[in-house]
Structures are given as C-alpha cells and as structure tokens.
Write a protein that holds these residues in place. Structure first.
Motif, PDB file in Angstrom:
ATOM      1  N   PRO A  16       0.808  -1.227   0.000  1.00  0.00           N
ATOM      2  CA  PRO A  16       0.000   0.000   0.000  1.00  0.00           C
ATOM      3  C   PRO A  16       0.838   1.272   0.000  1.00  0.00           C
ATOM      4  O   PRO A  16       0.455   2.243  -0.660  1.00  0.00           O
ATOM      5  CB  PRO A  16      -0.838  -0.128   1.280  1.00  0.00           C
ATOM      6  CG  PRO A  16      -0.229  -1.235   2.071  1.00  0.00           C
ATOM      7  CD  PRO A  16       0.456  -2.122   1.110  1.00  0.00           C
ATOM      8  N   ASN A  17       1.978   1.241   0.672  1.00  0.00           N
ATOM      9  CA  ASN A  17       2.807   2.443   0.689  1.00  0.00           C
ATOM     10  C   ASN A  17       3.415   2.722  -0.680  1.00  0.00           C
ATOM     11  O   ASN A  17       3.422   3.874  -1.146  1.00  0.00           O
ATOM     12  CB  ASN A  17       3.905   2.304   1.746  1.00  0.00           C
ATOM     13  CG  ASN A  17       3.333   2.314   3.155  1.00  0.00           C
ATOM     14  OD1 ASN A  17       2.412   3.062   3.446  1.00  0.00           O
ATOM     15  ND2 ASN A  17       3.866   1.479   4.015  1.00  0.00           N
ATOM     16  N   ARG A  18       3.913   1.673  -1.315  1.00  0.00           N
ATOM     17  CA  ARG A  18       4.506   1.884  -2.642  1.00  0.00           C
ATOM     18  C   ARG A  18       3.440   2.266  -3.656  1.00  0.00           C
ATOM     19  O   ARG A  18       3.694   3.061  -4.567  1.00  0.00           O
ATOM     20  CB  ARG A  18       5.262   0.630  -3.079  1.00  0.00           C
ATOM     21  CG  ARG A  18       6.572   0.446  -2.345  1.00  0.00           C
ATOM     22  CD  ARG A  18       7.498  -0.517  -3.065  1.00  0.00           C
ATOM     23  NE  ARG A  18       6.990  -1.872  -3.063  1.00  0.00           N
ATOM     24  CZ  ARG A  18       7.351  -2.819  -2.195  1.00  0.00           C
ATOM     25  NH1 ARG A  18       8.232  -2.541  -1.260  1.00  0.00           N
ATOM     26  NH2 ARG A  18       6.852  -4.021  -2.266  1.00  0.00           N
ATOM     27  N   LEU A  19       2.239   1.723  -3.500  1.00  0.00           N
ATOM     28  CA  LEU A  19       1.151   2.100  -4.401  1.00  0.00           C
ATOM     29  C   LEU A  19       0.836   3.587  -4.240  1.00  0.00           C
ATOM     30  O   LEU A  19       0.585   4.292  -5.224  1.00  0.00           O
ATOM     31  CB  LEU A  19      -0.080   1.250  -4.102  1.00  0.00           C
ATOM     32  CG  LEU A  19      -1.103   1.118  -5.223  1.00  0.00           C
ATOM     33  CD1 LEU A  19      -0.486   0.471  -6.440  1.00  0.00           C
ATOM     34  CD2 LEU A  19      -2.309   0.329  -4.764  1.00  0.00           C
ATOM     35  N   LYS A  20       0.886   4.064  -3.015  1.00  0.00           N
ATOM     36  CA  LYS A  20       0.643   5.485  -2.768  1.00  0.00           C
ATOM     37  C   LYS A  20       1.756   6.338  -3.384  1.00  0.00           C
ATOM     38  O   LYS A  20       1.491   7.420  -3.911  1.00  0.00           O
ATOM     39  CB  LYS A  20       0.559   5.721  -1.247  1.00  0.00           C
ATOM     40  CG  LYS A  20       0.102   7.105  -0.849  1.00  0.00           C
ATOM     41  CD  LYS A  20      -0.106   7.179   0.660  1.00  0.00           C
ATOM     42  CE  LYS A  20      -0.326   8.595   1.154  1.00  0.00           C
ATOM     43  NZ  LYS A  20      -0.486   8.664   2.634  1.00  0.00           N
ATOM     44  N   ILE A  21       2.978   5.833  -3.325  1.00  0.00           N
ATOM     45  CA  ILE A  21       4.094   6.552  -3.942  1.00  0.00           C
ATOM     46  C   ILE A  21       3.873   6.671  -5.450  1.00  0.00           C
ATOM     47  O   ILE A  21       4.055   7.738  -6.044  1.00  0.00           O
ATOM     48  CB  ILE A  21       5.432   5.841  -3.654  1.00  0.00           C
ATOM     49  CG1 ILE A  21       5.758   5.923  -2.156  1.00  0.00           C
ATOM     50  CG2 ILE A  21       6.559   6.456  -4.482  1.00  0.00           C
ATOM     51  CD1 ILE A  21       6.943   5.068  -1.731  1.00  0.00           C
ATOM     52  N   HIS A  49      11.963   1.541  -0.317  1.00  0.00           N
ATOM     53  CA  HIS A  49      10.826   1.411  -1.237  1.00  0.00           C
ATOM     54  C   HIS A  49      11.165   2.003  -2.614  1.00  0.00           C
ATOM     55  O   HIS A  49      10.792   1.444  -3.645  1.00  0.00           O
ATOM     56  CB  HIS A  49       9.601   2.110  -0.652  1.00  0.00           C
ATOM     57  CG  HIS A  49       8.954   1.352   0.457  1.00  0.00           C
ATOM     58  ND1 HIS A  49       8.688   0.006   0.389  1.00  0.00           N
ATOM     59  CD2 HIS A  49       8.521   1.751   1.686  1.00  0.00           C
ATOM     60  CE1 HIS A  49       8.111  -0.392   1.522  1.00  0.00           C
ATOM     61  NE2 HIS A  49       8.013   0.642   2.317  1.00  0.00           N
ATOM     62  N   MET A  50      11.886   3.122  -2.614  1.00  0.00           N
ATOM     63  CA  MET A  50      12.237   3.730  -3.899  1.00  0.00           C
ATOM     64  C   MET A  50      13.162   2.823  -4.699  1.00  0.00           C
ATOM     65  O   MET A  50      13.086   2.774  -5.931  1.00  0.00           O
ATOM     66  CB  MET A  50      12.889   5.098  -3.679  1.00  0.00           C
ATOM     67  CG  MET A  50      11.999   6.146  -3.017  1.00  0.00           C
ATOM     68  SD  MET A  50      10.306   6.210  -3.632  1.00  0.00           S
ATOM     69  CE  MET A  50      10.549   6.728  -5.336  1.00  0.00           C
ATOM     70  N   LYS A  51      14.009   2.116  -3.998  1.00  0.00           N
ATOM     71  CA  LYS A  51      14.903   1.193  -4.689  1.00  0.00           C
ATOM     72  C   LYS A  51      14.122   0.018  -5.297  1.00  0.00           C
ATOM     73  O   LYS A  51      14.404  -0.401  -6.421  1.00  0.00           O
ATOM     74  CB  LYS A  51      15.965   0.667  -3.719  1.00  0.00           C
ATOM     75  CG  LYS A  51      17.147   0.047  -4.418  1.00  0.00           C
ATOM     76  CD  LYS A  51      18.377   0.054  -3.530  1.00  0.00           C
ATOM     77  CE  LYS A  51      19.647  -0.093  -4.354  1.00  0.00           C
ATOM     78  NZ  LYS A  51      20.855   0.058  -3.528  1.00  0.00           N
ATOM     79  N   VAL A  52      13.163  -0.466  -4.541  1.00  0.00           N
ATOM     80  CA  VAL A  52      12.309  -1.543  -5.070  1.00  0.00           C
ATOM     81  C   VAL A  52      11.595  -1.069  -6.341  1.00  0.00           C
ATOM     82  O   VAL A  52      11.545  -1.792  -7.349  1.00  0.00           O
ATOM     83  CB  VAL A  52      11.284  -1.996  -4.010  1.00  0.00           C
ATOM     84  CG1 VAL A  52      10.278  -2.962  -4.606  1.00  0.00           C
ATOM     85  CG2 VAL A  52      11.996  -2.635  -2.828  1.00  0.00           C
TER      86      VAL A  52
ATOM     87  N   ASN B   5      -8.748  -2.908  -1.936  1.00  0.00           N
ATOM     88  CA  ASN B   5      -9.040  -4.100  -2.721  1.00  0.00           C
ATOM     89  C   ASN B   5      -8.045  -4.272  -3.851  1.00  0.00           C
ATOM     90  O   ASN B   5      -7.650  -5.391  -4.195  1.00  0.00           O
ATOM     91  CB  ASN B   5     -10.468  -4.010  -3.286  1.00  0.00           C
ATOM     92  CG  ASN B   5     -10.945  -5.323  -3.834  1.00  0.00           C
ATOM     93  OD1 ASN B   5     -10.504  -6.376  -3.381  1.00  0.00           O
ATOM     94  ND2 ASN B   5     -11.811  -5.279  -4.819  1.00  0.00           N
ATOM     95  N   TYR B   6      -7.610  -3.144  -4.412  1.00  0.00           N
ATOM     96  CA  TYR B   6      -6.629  -3.190  -5.499  1.00  0.00           C
ATOM     97  C   TYR B   6      -5.308  -3.778  -5.009  1.00  0.00           C
ATOM     98  O   TYR B   6      -4.693  -4.594  -5.691  1.00  0.00           O
ATOM     99  CB  TYR B   6      -6.426  -1.783  -6.047  1.00  0.00           C
ATOM    100  CG  TYR B   6      -5.578  -1.666  -7.279  1.00  0.00           C
ATOM    101  CD1 TYR B   6      -5.806  -2.461  -8.394  1.00  0.00           C
ATOM    102  CD2 TYR B   6      -4.541  -0.738  -7.342  1.00  0.00           C
ATOM    103  CE1 TYR B   6      -5.020  -2.336  -9.536  1.00  0.00           C
ATOM    104  CE2 TYR B   6      -3.748  -0.603  -8.470  1.00  0.00           C
ATOM    105  CZ  TYR B   6      -4.001  -1.410  -9.566  1.00  0.00           C
ATOM    106  OH  TYR B   6      -3.217  -1.293 -10.688  1.00  0.00           O
ATOM    107  N   VAL B   7      -4.891  -3.384  -3.808  1.00  0.00           N
ATOM    108  CA  VAL B   7      -3.664  -3.940  -3.237  1.00  0.00           C
ATOM    109  C   VAL B   7      -3.804  -5.443  -3.032  1.00  0.00           C
ATOM    110  O   VAL B   7      -2.875  -6.214  -3.310  1.00  0.00           O
ATOM    111  CB  VAL B   7      -3.308  -3.248  -1.913  1.00  0.00           C
ATOM    112  CG1 VAL B   7      -2.195  -3.997  -1.195  1.00  0.00           C
ATOM    113  CG2 VAL B   7      -2.883  -1.814  -2.145  1.00  0.00           C
ATOM    114  N   GLN B   8      -4.966  -5.869  -2.581  1.00  0.00           N
ATOM    115  CA  GLN B   8      -5.182  -7.303  -2.378  1.00  0.00           C
ATOM    116  C   GLN B   8      -5.094  -8.065  -3.698  1.00  0.00           C
ATOM    117  O   GLN B   8      -4.524  -9.163  -3.760  1.00  0.00           O
ATOM    118  CB  GLN B   8      -6.545  -7.541  -1.721  1.00  0.00           C
ATOM    119  CG  GLN B   8      -6.671  -8.911  -1.081  1.00  0.00           C
ATOM    120  CD  GLN B   8      -8.027  -9.125  -0.425  1.00  0.00           C
ATOM    121  OE1 GLN B   8      -8.912  -8.279  -0.523  1.00  0.00           O
ATOM    122  NE2 GLN B   8      -8.183 -10.251   0.240  1.00  0.00           N
TER     123      GLN B   8
END
Lengths: 107, 107
Positions: A16-21, A49-52, B5-8
């Motif tokens: 979720p954090n990377r998705l937000k990024i 996370h930025m490296k990933v 839900n998208y993350v899941q």
DNA sequence: ACTATACATAGATTATCGTCTATGTAATGG
DNA sequence: CCATTACATAGACGATAATCTATGTATAGT
C-alpha cells in the motif's frame, strides 16, 4: 509470454505504501523529502521502497544537487497496461489448454 | 480513492505461479486437477493459491461432484483494469500535491 | 462396505518482506 | 572547516508468505 518483468512490477506495486508513492508520482516528479512527508515511516524505509520501485522499472531517479527527483517510467505505464491486457484476454497467447479428460468429454 | 481491494488483487497476482493460474483461467474454466498438471508443487499448495485468488476476488469456484471448477471473476477483470487506469493517470483523483517548498519556488 | 479420486485443512518450516536504528556519504551554506 | 540537509547502506528483527507432510472429508465406482 514472459511474465518475469510483469511479476516484478506486480510485486513492487503490491504494497500500500509503494502504491501510494506511484499515485503521488503519477502527475509529476517529486523528490524523496516531498514523498516522505506523506508517510509515517522512516527515511531509510522510503529509500528502500524507492529502490524496489526502481529495480522493477517503475520509477527512475535524477540527482539534482542534494535532491533525488523521482518520476514514473513512461515505459512502465505502457508495458504494465499492455501486459495486463494480454494476461486477462483469452487470445492466442493464452497458456490454457484443455485437459485430456475434458478433451475426451468433448469428443 | 480506496486502493485496499486493489492492493489485495496485486498481492495475489504478484506470484509467478498464481499469475500462471490466472493466465490458464483467462480463456475458460478449469478444475484443480487440470491446473495442477501445469505445476511442480503439491496439491495442498495449489489449494492454498486458489484460496488466495478467491479471497482477492479474482477467482470463483463452483463445485461439481468431486471437482472444483475455477473461473476468473468478470468483475475482477473490469475493476483491475479500471483501478490501474485510475492509478497511472494524472487526473483529478491523483494524490499528488506539490510540497510547500515547490509551491514557494513556483510563487 | 471398500477403494480410489478430488480437494481441503492443520501444523511446521524456510524464505522473503517491511520496518527499524545506527551509521555513512555527498552536497550546501555560513 | 564545520554544521546541516538529503539521501543511501548495513544489519537486525518481527511479520508474512510459500511450501511441505500428514491427515481429513466428500464423492464416485465396484
């Protein structure tokens, strides 16, 4: 079809954090300190996370003095949508093949 | 936007074996034993993966005698593409907002 | 009833992941 | 030159995930 790179993208996005990024970067470039302001975790965690995201080909970084400016890779946006369409479409690239049992039933 | 839900979905897809299962199901229904033939892992492992895919709303199952027939959820195909477009588009739903520093620079 | 088949569940184990603290490095400014 | 800022790296730790073996359950055939 080679899903190796697609899986790496999905793994990078499946947090979720990377998705937000990615969402933050979807309308422009930001430096790490700006991104960090939107989260509660520590600076090394953001760096991780930025490296990933970079290793997955999702984000690229440009150094400007003290700052690291991050942006989405345009190629990622294209390829991810393309791979998604290819995966979910029942076209000739599809892996599926009917089993022997089902073939017998069909005959 | 609610990415829960998208993350899941992404987490469930971010595994090469499960991605292959989705690919197999993308052109029709298959039972577990048919899917298992395409992999080297054990039957309980497949059972685990199918449960992950079901919990993510990607796959649904219909029991027919001894067999469990699995198919892709049509709603998943729609929603996943829709969420992807929304994430990667720089539209009004975008999370990004310029930092104070950048705002100052812009002023 | 017994056996075989198809699949699920329980529990253990190993690997991977997300996060932290501590520390290092490079650039900027006084 | 020293302090500050921006970021990266190293190493550790707890949580989660992927896999296994062992076992249970339900259905079908004989």
């Amino acid at each position: 079809m080679d899903y190796q790179n697609y899986v790496q993208m999905l793994k990078a996005m499946a947090d979720p954090n990377r998705l937000k990024i990615i969402d933050l970067l979807s309308c422009g470039s930001l430096c790490a300190c700006d991104i960090l302001q939107h989260f509660d975790f520590s600076q090394p965690t953001l760096s991780h996370h930025m490296k990933v995201l970079q290793n997955a080909g999702i984000v690229f970084a440009v150094k400007d003095g003290k700052w690291q400016h991050y942006s989405l890779q345009k190629r990622f946006v294209q390829e991810f949508k393309q791979n998604t369409d290819q995966l979910l479409a029942a076209d000739e690239h599809c892996l599926c093949q009917r089993s022997d049992r089902e073939k017998d039933v069909a005959n």
